[in-house]
Design a protein around this motif. Structure first.
Motif, PDB file in Angstrom:
ATOM      1  N   THR A  64       0.801  -1.223   0.000  1.00 19.48           N
ATOM      2  CA  THR A  64       0.000   0.000   0.000  1.00 19.48           C
ATOM      3  C   THR A  64       0.835   1.274   0.000  1.00 19.48           C
ATOM      4  O   THR A  64       0.307   2.360  -0.214  1.00 19.48           O
ATOM      5  N   ASP A 107      -6.762   3.150   6.600  1.00 17.69           N
ATOM      6  CA  ASP A 107      -6.291   2.012   5.820  1.00 17.69           C
ATOM      7  C   ASP A 107      -7.335   1.518   4.823  1.00 17.69           C
ATOM      8  O   ASP A 107      -6.992   1.080   3.719  1.00 17.69           O
ATOM      9  N   VAL A 127      -5.864   1.066  -3.716  1.00 16.21           N
ATOM     10  CA  VAL A 127      -5.013  -0.024  -4.206  1.00 16.21           C
ATOM     11  C   VAL A 127      -5.816  -0.933  -5.129  1.00 16.21           C
ATOM     12  O   VAL A 127      -5.352  -1.324  -6.212  1.00 16.21           O
ATOM     13  N   ALA A 160      -6.768   1.076   0.928  1.00 10.87           N
ATOM     14  CA  ALA A 160      -7.003  -0.246   0.330  1.00 10.87           C
ATOM     15  C   ALA A 160      -7.922  -0.145  -0.883  1.00 10.87           C
ATOM     16  O   ALA A 160      -7.739  -0.856  -1.886  1.00 10.87           O
TER      17      ALA A 160
END
Length: 268
Positions: A161, A237, A244, A241
């Motif tokens: 990440t 996060d 990503v 994510a």
């Protein structure tokens, strides 16, 4: 000789602040670039017979992050991607990648990687390159990507990440790249991890012909349209994510598009 001169001329056209000795502030050397580009050009044009699509999505100057998939035992795909930026763009550019730390322990590798602009994959190195408006090459799968077996060559393993946070912090567009052919050039059937650790590398790939020497398999590079993400890099996060997955999905789409194009060419 004519080809060598052409390569030297393209090195001269790189928009980098070389000093009177042909070295830039990062230690990148014109002499080493000419030698490396000459060798990789032969592989690019005649051994892997690389086909390049969508290179117009790479900006002729300014910062950008090239994010691609990995396969094939070792970084043949990365070398061919860097060569495409040098050969295929009207204004040649030097792509600079983040190499695995073990490269510094291999004979001569540390010198040649640094002299050609490839540095140890540390966040501070990547950030500085982008802040200086360089072209950064990233493979978020890392060594797990090149360790894929032949049957997995078109798949994607988990992405790190860090590249997303870096892109957000430096306001850098991401250019997805789908690469085909690396896993066919080195058709890995097993990886020897214990033996690799003994010699200072993550693993040693095993092919059906035992030696991990690359076959002259065609390689294709499919550059996609830039992805511009908004944020500061300090997001939760789950937000990172999701970004990503967005990039990963675009790369998977480029790989599938490349496979379909290749299949139609073979049927024609």
């Amino acid at each position: 000789m004519a080809r060598d001169q052409s390569i030297a001329e393209r090195v001269d056209r790189l928009e980098l602040p070389f000093n009177e000795f042909g070295v830039d502030p990062y230690g990148v050397s014109k002499k080493h670039l000419v030698l490396a580009a000459s060798a990789f050009t032969v592989l690019y044009r005649y051994y892997f017979r690389v086909r390049c699509f969508g290179i117009e999505h790479v900006p002729p100057r300014g910062r950008a992050m090239l994010v691609g998939n990995h396969s094939g035992g070792y970084a043949i795909d990365g070398a061919m991607l860097l060569t495409s930026l040098f050969l295929e763009m009207e204004q040649p550019r030097l792509g600079q990648g983040m190499v695995e730390k073990f490269m510094n322990n291999l004979p001569f590798a540390s010198l040649w990687t640094s002299r050609t602009g490839q540095f140890t994959g540390l966040p501070e190195h990547a950030r500085q390159l982008l802040e200086d408006d360089r072209l950064l090459m990233v493979f978020p799968e890392g060594a797990r990507g090149t360790a894929k077996l032949y049957r997995e060559r078109y798949s994607l393993v988990d992405f790190g990440t860090g590249f997303i946070r870096l892109a957000l912090q430096t306001r850098t567009p991401i250019i997805p790249v789908g690469i085909l052919g690396g896993g066919t050039a080195v058709p890995t059937v097993a990886n020897l991890y214990k033996l690799g650790r003994l010699v200072g590398v993550p693993y040693i790939p095993v092919t059906p012909y035992l030696l991990p020497l690359p076959l002259p398999a065609p390689v294709e590079l499919h550059y996609g349209e830039p992805i511009t993400l908004t944020g500061t890099g300090d997001e939760d996060d789950d937000v990172i994510a999701s970004y990503v997955e967005q990039v990963k999905s675009r790369i998977a789409g480029l790989i599938e598009k490349g496979r379909q194009l290749r299949s139609r060419r073979l049927r024609a």
